[in-house]
Design a protein around this motif. Structure first.
Motif, PDB file in Angstrom:
ATOM      1  N   PHE A  72     -12.704  16.076  10.776  1.00 37.89           N
ATOM      2  CA  PHE A  72     -12.266  16.659   9.657  1.00 37.89           C
ATOM      3  C   PHE A  72     -10.857  17.407   9.771  1.00 37.89           C
ATOM      4  CE2 PHE A  72     -13.959  20.355  11.900  1.00 37.89           C
ATOM      5  CZ  PHE A  72     -13.098  21.314  11.604  1.00 37.89           C
ATOM      6  N   ASP A  73      -9.944  17.525   8.667  1.00 35.48           N
ATOM      7  CA  ASP A  73      -8.938  18.257   8.541  1.00 35.48           C
ATOM      8  C   ASP A  73      -8.762  19.593   7.775  1.00 35.48           C
ATOM      9  OD1 ASP A  73      -6.286  18.957   8.032  1.00 35.48           O
ATOM     10  OD2 ASP A  73      -5.264  16.840   7.685  1.00 35.48           O
ATOM     11  N   PRO A  74      -8.891  20.641   8.364  1.00 34.12           N
ATOM     12  CA  PRO A  74      -8.965  21.849   7.466  1.00 34.12           C
ATOM     13  C   PRO A  74      -8.055  22.085   6.557  1.00 34.12           C
ATOM     14  CG  PRO A  74      -8.115  22.272   9.748  1.00 34.12           C
ATOM     15  CD  PRO A  74      -8.422  20.921   9.779  1.00 34.12           C
ATOM     16  N   LYS A  78     -11.439  17.591   1.772  1.00 32.64           N
ATOM     17  CA  LYS A  78     -12.382  16.519   1.197  1.00 32.64           C
ATOM     18  C   LYS A  78     -12.035  15.305   1.949  1.00 32.64           C
ATOM     19  CE  LYS A  78     -12.337  17.879  -3.656  1.00 32.64           C
ATOM     20  NZ  LYS A  78     -11.635  17.443  -5.223  1.00 32.64           N
ATOM     21  N   LEU A  79     -11.239  15.464   2.958  1.00 29.31           N
ATOM     22  CA  LEU A  79     -10.934  14.019   3.792  1.00 29.31           C
ATOM     23  C   LEU A  79     -11.801  14.257   4.985  1.00 29.31           C
ATOM     24  CD1 LEU A  79      -9.298  11.507   3.874  1.00 29.31           C
ATOM     25  CD2 LEU A  79      -7.686  12.889   5.241  1.00 29.31           C
ATOM     26  N   LYS A  80     -12.771  13.659   5.259  1.00 27.98           N
ATOM     27  CA  LYS A  80     -14.068  13.803   6.451  1.00 27.98           C
ATOM     28  C   LYS A  80     -14.196  12.542   6.861  1.00 27.98           C
ATOM     29  CE  LYS A  80     -15.829  18.115   4.989  1.00 27.98           C
ATOM     30  NZ  LYS A  80     -16.972  18.964   4.942  1.00 27.98           N
ATOM     31  N   SER A 109     -12.136  14.241  21.047  1.00 25.08           N
ATOM     32  CA  SER A 109     -12.131  15.347  21.864  1.00 25.08           C
ATOM     33  C   SER A 109     -12.784  16.490  20.940  1.00 25.08           C
ATOM     34  CB  SER A 109     -10.881  15.841  22.512  1.00 25.08           C
ATOM     35  OG  SER A 109     -10.965  14.694  23.621  1.00 25.08           O
ATOM     36  N   ASN A 110     -12.210  16.545  19.680  1.00 24.72           N
ATOM     37  CA  ASN A 110     -12.226  17.721  18.652  1.00 24.72           C
ATOM     38  C   ASN A 110     -12.457  17.278  17.284  1.00 24.72           C
ATOM     39  OD1 ASN A 110     -12.143  20.047  17.577  1.00 24.72           O
ATOM     40  ND2 ASN A 110     -10.521  21.096  18.410  1.00 24.72           N
ATOM     41  N   CYS A 111     -13.562  17.868  16.880  1.00 26.65           N
ATOM     42  CA  CYS A 111     -13.830  17.493  15.405  1.00 26.65           C
ATOM     43  C   CYS A 111     -12.522  17.980  14.720  1.00 26.65           C
ATOM     44  CB  CYS A 111     -14.961  18.351  14.949  1.00 26.65           C
ATOM     45  SG  CYS A 111     -16.533  17.516  15.824  1.00 26.65           S
ATOM     46  N   ASN A 112     -11.795  18.918  14.753  1.00 25.17           N
ATOM     47  CA  ASN A 112     -10.865  19.244  13.907  1.00 25.17           C
ATOM     48  C   ASN A 112      -9.506  18.771  14.362  1.00 25.17           C
ATOM     49  OD1 ASN A 112      -8.661  20.594  12.777  1.00 25.17           O
ATOM     50  ND2 ASN A 112      -9.322  22.698  13.609  1.00 25.17           N
TER      51      ASN A 112
END
Length: 215
Positions: A72-74, A78-80, A109-112
């Motif tokens: 996801f992009d914080p 809506k963009l996942k 490596s990171n969800c974010n």
């Protein structure tokens, strides 16, 4: 401007993951004595589907694989993306009515994607022992590349797509890896797998655990 760049990177990740084939390609050296037409597919989440003839099974690798699949992009809620687990078959052997598989899994490596190591990937080596009906009997895992733990392979090799190359040489897989970047906690381990003795799994020894010497 930075937000647009990150969003572009995230979209590129989506396109790249959609282009990934769901079936892992066997390594060339997976052929040999006792080799069998066993196939491995990515299933939902951290699970994989293993198929050999009419037999099939699901194996959950949630506790073994390093990395994340739910990106996801914080700044763009809506963009996942739920990306599939990337799998490469390094070796496969049938011995004494048992199946042995060595897999390399790759996950973000990171969800974010805007967080630390958001654009990096982790690599995990996994050994599986399957019995009658492809029932899972044993498994081992070793995280050989982990961005957030500063872990990496010593003298890594990459292919034209900039992907880590892991292969057997003379029937053996030998890899040195660990935290070689942190001066306070430096570890170096050696992993050895011998396809002539697949039942032994990964033989892992820690060769070094000390602060990095000043040059």
């Amino acid at each position: 401007m930075r937000r647009h760049i990150i969003t572009s990177i995230f979209l590129a990740l989506i396109c790249a993951q959609m282009a990934q084939g769901k079936q892992a390609r066997p390594a060339q050296n997976s052929r040999g004595q006792n080799a069998t037409a066993i196939k491995v597919y990515a299933a939902r989440g951290m699970r994989i589907r293993i198929v050999a003839g009419a037999e099939r099974t699901l194996v959950d690798l949630t506790d073994d694989v390093s990395g994340c699949l739910d990106l996801f992009d914080p700044h763009t809620p809506k963009l996942k993306l739920k990306q599939p687990l990337r799998i490469k078959v390094i070796d496969r052997v049938r011995k004494d009515d048992k199946y042995y598989l060595v897999l390399l899994t790759i996950a973000q490596s990171n969800c974010n994607v805007q967080g630390h190591c958001g654009a990096a990937t982790d690599s995990t080596l996994i050994w599986l022992k399957l019995g009658a009906g492809l029932k899972l009997e044993e498994k081992q895992s070793a995280v050989i590349v982990g961005c957030r733990t500063n872990s990496d392979v010593v003298d890594p090799q990459y292919d034209r797509r900039d992907e880590l190359v892991i292969k057997l040489a003379g029937g053996k897989l030998t890899i040195e890896y660990g935290n070689t970047f942190d001066d306070d906690v430096r570890t170096l381990s050696q992993l050895v797998y011998d396809r002539r003795l697949p039942e032994q799994g990964f033989v892992i020894t820690t060769k070094e655990k000390k602060p990095q010497q000043e040059q």
